[in-house]
Write an enzyme that holds these catalytic residues in place. Structure first.
Site, PDB file in Angstrom:
ATOM      1  N   HIS A  41       0.843  -1.215   0.000  1.00 31.53           N
ATOM      2  CA  HIS A  41       0.000   0.000   0.000  1.00 31.53           C
ATOM      3  C   HIS A  41       0.864   1.246   0.000  1.00 31.53           C
ATOM      4  CE1 HIS A  41       0.755   0.897   4.358  1.00 31.53           C
ATOM      5  NE2 HIS A  41       0.924  -0.415   4.429  1.00 31.53           N
ATOM      6  N   ASP A  87       6.545   1.912   6.548  1.00 33.03           N
ATOM      7  CA  ASP A  87       5.181   1.386   6.361  1.00 33.03           C
ATOM      8  C   ASP A  87       4.379   2.334   5.493  1.00 33.03           C
ATOM      9  OD1 ASP A  87       2.816  -0.028   6.648  1.00 33.03           O
ATOM     10  OD2 ASP A  87       2.306   0.935   8.536  1.00 33.03           O
ATOM     11  N   GLU A 147      -4.977   0.722   2.540  1.00 33.48           N
ATOM     12  CA  GLU A 147      -4.709  -0.437   3.423  1.00 33.48           C
ATOM     13  C   GLU A 147      -4.915  -0.079   4.878  1.00 33.48           C
ATOM     14  OE1 GLU A 147      -2.337  -3.220   5.964  1.00 33.48           O
ATOM     15  OE2 GLU A 147      -2.123  -1.064   5.772  1.00 33.48           O
ATOM     16  N   GLU A 148      -4.545   1.144   5.244  1.00 28.70           N
ATOM     17  CA  GLU A 148      -4.606   1.520   6.664  1.00 28.70           C
ATOM     18  C   GLU A 148      -6.046   1.660   7.149  1.00 28.70           C
ATOM     19  OE1 GLU A 148      -2.130   1.120   8.385  1.00 28.70           O
ATOM     20  OE2 GLU A 148      -0.296   1.677   7.319  1.00 28.70           O
ATOM     21  N   GLU A 150       5.296  -5.351   3.405  1.00 27.00           N
ATOM     22  CA  GLU A 150       5.212  -4.711   4.722  1.00 27.00           C
ATOM     23  C   GLU A 150       6.595  -4.811   5.372  1.00 27.00           C
ATOM     24  OE1 GLU A 150       2.801  -3.056   6.078  1.00 27.00           O
ATOM     25  OE2 GLU A 150       1.098  -3.583   4.788  1.00 27.00           O
ATOM     26  N   HIS A 187       3.364   3.619  12.611  1.00 20.54           N
ATOM     27  CA  HIS A 187       2.155   4.329  13.070  1.00 20.54           C
ATOM     28  C   HIS A 187       2.461   5.293  14.214  1.00 20.54           C
ATOM     29  CE1 HIS A 187      -0.769   1.035  11.324  1.00 20.54           C
ATOM     30  NE2 HIS A 187       0.209   1.373  10.501  1.00 20.54           N
TER      31      HIS A 187
HETATM   32 ZN   LIG Z   1       1.569  -1.275   6.226  1.00 19.31          ZN
END
Ligand SMILES: [Zn+2]
Length: 420
Positions: free
Chosen positions: A117, A146, A180-181, A205, A393
């Site tokens: 993603h 990410d 994706e998130e 990932e 994140h």
């Molecule tokens: Zn990811």
């Protein structure tokens, strides 16, 4: 007969062991090391573009970058709008952005897809606040590991493979999705469809360490709790109200232990809202809540649904209606022999560099859920092929730039060996 078979097995074991001690492909390692500078320039460029899920202008800019690079590789490129309905209860925006699909045609028989993603979890303005920076061998910035580093691993590995004249595949597909998130609501159908036509799907990932690949991930479900009561004015006629918020609170309290940690199921209530947006003087007539559920075993969806339905029949406020629905958002990517074989191949390739690979199961969930076929059969799926990084994140997210050459090497060797 039995002895004969055993002998052949032993011989093939020795052949396999012999292979695993193969020398480094030094031309490839050199090319991978040389590629790093351009990789880091590209990483700076796309990390400095905000592309949080739902932020259309930034997603469009990153999409344009990815399309440009895929075309340079000679791929046929199409983009598909990520349309998805917003979630019930939550006032979330529908998916935006486009899924980018690049296809290359070779002269072999293997169908392989590389995917990741390009959305992040960060709000617009984040890249300006903390732009891409490098400290020693670590790079920082929103989405650096990410999964913008993962997207670039795909593009740069394919460029190295192209220069080596790699053509021994039937189709080589690259997929970049923009949501994706937020559970890939607008791209999951394309992922499922394209994945079902592949022999192998590799997902980029970030692994937490250089010697890791991901062979299993948890699934995600949402437990929706909806209460219908009756609204009323808190000063004029409160007796006419049926307080949906109070009933919701009661239900959450009695539904707080739906998890089963011994088999990896967690259920945590994380979100609630009522039809009372701003005023304090109104008794809410509607309320809803969502619990985040993580699972390793798909049967847990049904088990939690049954338990929740039974328990929720005990109401506190008469004349309210309560409903609980467990919605599967991502099925678990289960441990399986096809994935194990890909992990063994990764280990064999890393042994050429004098390094080890450790297959790991992750607690989080990824698009492996949609690529993986839960009833068995094609494709074989392996995740954690991206750039090494951690603290994803969070503002501390980092990517290890030292991992770029070995990870490029891994992908190129894997493609070449699989295609043979
Ligand atoms: Zn990811």
């Amino acid at each position: 007969m039995r002895i004969h078979t055993a002998l052949i097995l032993m011989m093939s074991f020795f052949v396999a062991t012999g292979d695993s001690l193969a020398d480094t492909d030094s031309a490839l390692m050199k090319a991978s090391q040389k590629e790093t500078a351009g990789f880091v320039d590209d990483l700076r460029a796309i990390v400095n573009i905000d592309s949080g899920t739902g932020y259309a202008p930034g997603l469009a800019q990153v999409e344009a970058f990815l399309v440009r690079h895929l075309k340079k590789l000679g791929a046929q490129v199409s983009t598909i709008e990520a349309k998805a309905k917003p979630d019930v209860c939550v006032e979330s925006k529908p998916s935006v952005g486009r899924t980018v699909v690049g296809t290359l045609h070779g002269n072999g028989s293997l169908n392989i897809m590389l995917m990741i993603h390009y959305d992040t979890v960060f709000e617009p303005g984040e890249a300006a606040k903390r732009p891409f920076r490098v400290e020693e061998s670590k790079a920082f910035g929103p989405g650096v590991a990410d999964a913008k580093g993962g997207a670039l691993l795909i593009l740069h590995a394919l460029d190295i493979a192209r220069r080596r004249g790699f053509k021994e595949y039937h189709t080589l597909t690259v997929l970049f999705n923009p949501d994706e998130e937020k559970s890939s609501l607008g791209s999951r159908e394309i992922i499922k469809d394209l994945a079902s036509r592949q022999d192998v799907v590799l997902i980029y990932e970030p692994p937490k360490a250089e010697e890791q690949v991901t062979i299993a991930t948890n699934g995600i479900a949402w437990v929706h709790l909806d209460v219908q009561g009756a609204g009323a004015h808190a000063g004029l006629n409160p007796e006419k109200g049926r307080n949906a918020l109070v009933e919701l609170a009661h239900q959450i309290t009695q539904l707080k232990d739906l998890g089963n940690s011994s088999i990896g199921t967690t259920v945590n209530w994380t979100f609630l809202e009522t039809d009372n947006k701003e005023r304090v003087n109104k008794i809410p007539g509607q309320a809803c809540a969502i619990a985040d559920m993580r699972l390793a075993d798909s049967n847990e969806i049904e088990r939690v649904q049954q338990d929740a339905t039974r328990i929720s029949q005990q109401k506190l406020i008469p004349d309210t209606q309560v409903s609980v629905t467990v919605e599967s958002r991502r099925t678990p990517f289960k441990k399986n022999p096809d994935t194990d074989r890909l992990a063994s191949l990764a280990a064999k390739i890393f042994s050429e560099l004098g390094k080890k690979i450790e297959p790991v199961a992750m607690r989080y969930s990824t698009d492996a859920s949609f690529a993986f076929n839960p009833v068995g059969g094609k494709p074989a799926v392996l995740d954690g092929m991206g750039i090494v990084g951690d603290e994803i994140h969070t503002p501390g997210e980092w990517a290890d730039l030292n991992s770029i050459p070995s990870r490029l090497y891994l992908t190129v060797r894997m493609l070449e060996i699989l295609a043979k």
